[in-house]
Design an enzyme around this catalytic site. Sequence first.
Site, short mmCIF file in Angstrom:
data_model
loop_
_atom_site.label_atom_id
_atom_site.label_comp_id
_atom_site.label_asym_id
_atom_site.label_seq_id
_atom_site.Cartn_x
_atom_site.Cartn_y
_atom_site.Cartn_z
N GLY A 233 -36.98 42.92 6.55
CA GLY A 233 -36.42 43.01 6.21
C GLY A 233 -34.69 43.11 6.38
N SER A 234 -33.77 43.46 5.44
CA SER A 234 -32.43 43.63 6.28
C SER A 234 -31.77 44.28 7.53
CB SER A 234 -31.42 44.24 5.18
OG SER A 234 -31.28 45.74 4.90
N THR A 235 -31.21 43.21 8.25
CA THR A 235 -30.90 43.78 9.40
C THR A 235 -30.48 45.36 9.31
OG1 THR A 235 -30.02 41.39 10.33
CG2 THR A 235 -29.05 43.36 11.60
N GLU A 236 -29.52 45.83 8.31
CA GLU A 236 -29.19 47.04 8.38
C GLU A 236 -30.49 48.25 8.22
OE1 GLU A 236 -27.39 47.18 4.93
OE2 GLU A 236 -26.62 49.75 4.91
N GLY A 238 -33.03 47.34 9.58
CA GLY A 238 -34.00 46.66 10.68
C GLY A 238 -33.27 48.01 11.73
N GLU A 255 -37.94 41.60 11.30
CA GLU A 255 -38.10 40.42 11.04
C GLU A 255 -36.96 40.63 10.46
OE1 GLU A 255 -39.00 37.65 12.13
OE2 GLU A 255 -40.78 37.72 12.64
N GLU A 386 -25.03 37.62 4.91
CA GLU A 386 -25.69 36.64 4.36
C GLU A 386 -25.56 36.88 2.86
OE1 GLU A 386 -29.53 38.88 4.46
OE2 GLU A 386 -30.41 37.12 4.85
P1 TAP Z 1 -34.36 46.09 3.02
O1 TAP Z 1 -33.70 46.52 1.98
O2 TAP Z 1 -34.44 46.09 4.68
O3 TAP Z 1 -35.87 46.36 2.51
C1 TAP Z 1 -36.88 45.22 3.03
C2 TAP Z 1 -38.23 46.73 3.23
O4 TAP Z 1 -38.17 47.58 3.38
C3 TAP Z 1 -37.90 47.49 1.04
O5 TAP Z 1 -39.79 47.04 1.63
C4 TAP Z 1 -37.24 48.37 0.97
O6 TAP Z 1 -38.26 49.04 0.09
C5 TAP Z 1 -38.11 48.63 2.46
N1 TAP Z 1 -36.91 50.34 3.22
C6 TAP Z 1 -35.95 50.25 2.22
N2 TAP Z 1 -34.69 51.21 3.27
C7 TAP Z 1 -36.44 51.93 4.18
C8 TAP Z 1 -35.26 52.36 5.05
N3 TAP Z 1 -34.73 53.19 5.40
N4 TAP Z 1 -36.69 52.60 5.97
C9 TAP Z 1 -38.11 51.81 6.19
N5 TAP Z 1 -38.10 50.79 5.08
C10 TAP Z 1 -37.08 50.47 3.93
O7 TAP Z 1 -34.33 43.98 2.53
P2 TAP Z 1 -34.54 43.30 1.34
O8 TAP Z 1 -33.06 43.28 0.17
O9 TAP Z 1 -35.99 44.15 -0.05
O10 TAP Z 1 -34.68 41.92 1.69
C11 TAP Z 1 -33.63 41.12 2.15
C12 TAP Z 1 -33.44 40.86 3.49
O11 TAP Z 1 -35.23 40.68 3.82
C13 TAP Z 1 -33.19 40.06 3.97
O12 TAP Z 1 -31.82 40.19 4.49
C14 TAP Z 1 -33.56 39.25 4.74
O13 TAP Z 1 -33.17 37.95 5.07
C15 TAP Z 1 -34.47 39.62 4.99
N6 TAP Z 1 -35.84 38.93 5.27
C16 TAP Z 1 -36.08 38.27 6.38
C17 TAP Z 1 -37.69 38.20 6.64
C18 TAP Z 1 -37.49 37.58 8.38
S1 TAP Z 1 -39.06 37.03 8.29
N7 TAP Z 1 -36.85 37.62 9.20
C19 TAP Z 1 -38.32 37.38 5.73
C20 TAP Z 1 -37.85 38.26 4.38
C21 TAP Z 1 -36.73 37.93 4.08
P3 TAP Z 1 -36.96 48.91 -1.17
O14 TAP Z 1 -37.05 47.77 -1.43
O15 TAP Z 1 -38.34 49.87 -2.43
O16 TAP Z 1 -35.19 49.79 -1.27
#
Ligand code: TAP
Length: 481
Positions: A233-236, A238, A255, A386
Amino acid sequence: MRFEYSPAPESRATVTLRDSYGLFIGGAFVPGSSVFKTISPASEEVLAEVTHAGPEDVDRAVASARQAYERTWSAMPGRERGKYLFRIARLIQERSRELAVLETMDNGKPIRESRDIDVPLAAAHFFYHAGWADKLGYAGFGSSPRPLGVVGQVIPWNFPLLMLAWKVAPALACGNTVVLKPAETTPLTALLFAEICQQADLPPGVVNIVTGDGATGQALVAHPGIDKVAFTGSTEVGKEIARACAVSGKRLTLELGGKAANVVFDDAPVDQAVEGIVNGIFFNQGHVCCAGSRLLVQESVYDEVLAALRRRMGTLRLGDPLDKNTDVGAINSRAQLDKISELVSSGEAEGASRWSAPCPLPDRGFWFAPTVFTEVSQAHRIAREEIFGPVLSVLTFRTPAEAVEKANNTPYGLSAGVWTEKGSLILWMASRLRAGVVWANTFNRFDPSSPFGGYKESGFGREGGRHGLEAYLDVTGNADV
Ligand code: TAP
């Protein structure tokens, strides 16, 4: 000449949507504390009601995973575990059309991509890891590496089924059991995967799926019954998870985000490079962690590359994601559309020059036209942050050393691309680019046997390949490592 395409929509009839989905715990769908709705981002229609897992539901899922780990899965010989993984892989193939259509409906990505990339790659990850299940002693981590236990996995919405496969397949192959939380906006293929686990007769509790929002993810990663956390997910978020797991003894892999440079030298074949640039940033609407979102073009071919790129962008077809002709689908959510729009406005306000492909946008749903920014400086937000959308920022360079310096000028380090005819230059660049993956004369290529992961703020740990197994194995007790 411009061709007009007749609509070629994929049928939705292969998918049977339930009105309401429970949580998948202990091999069965069970009710939870509350519900939410998941919608199609292309039409905003409600697709289904999904259960929101609260802390007590997460508790039940972790307990079920623990029981399955202790009673069944960790004691099962690798060759037997491998058979379950093979069965799951075959079922993904058999139900591939259903999975692809459902993924496109819930996520908004073009059916061409879910059908040809997401679903086949998800099956490939299960096939690949099925092969490892009885050979872990030969993977280079000592003769008898042990599983870690119960793994909590949290995944994003950009490749819902594929990210599930990247996480579940290696965890199971190594003898762990899992509790997985899909993203709030894209839970449906994970729930169909739960049905596939039932169909494969996977022992109850080996895979548990808890749907919900960020709070559910937070409850899962903080749960004391978890031995390892795997997060994409996002760096924030993470960083927040890294803090939550600190001194807990939990193993952690992250990741995270990216801001990849795609570097085009003056000897690159322009048409081929333009295809790579388009694939690099407009594939999956740019909702790709490793997207080539910063294009670095050698100054001497800048005009030629930009003209060819704009021509090619003018031919991209945006619209109904279920139409087999569609190149660019819907933005996954209103929140993501707002984030893209805000960053694009900042690019304009900071003085970069914007050009968007002249394609009409549908009235309903969330859409953003493929967009390119020129006259971008390294200080602009669109060059540093990003965007996670179909927006490309173009910068120029004169020498290979300048290209390396600009490419590495980012807190991220997930991927990079190099376009040149010179093999020696590719190797020179690859050894200097601080990125987990460097593609040469191609972009966005994935394979289960190839490890994927980041440097710096893009996270740590690898997924895929022999290296990815280490994330799910306890290798510390092995004297011969
Ligand atoms: P996030 O907002 O970080 O969400 C990722 C997952 O974490 C979602 O299931 C989210 O639930 C959950 N989440 C949110 N807050 C959390 C917390 N405080 N504790 C635990 N889990 C929490 O990212 P996103 O917007 O879904 O995805 C986009 C990001 O993922 C981008 O930055 C992208 O670069 C990154 N990404 C990285 C990779 C690799 S392999 N490096 C691959 C794909 C994507 P909700 O959806 O219900 O909020």
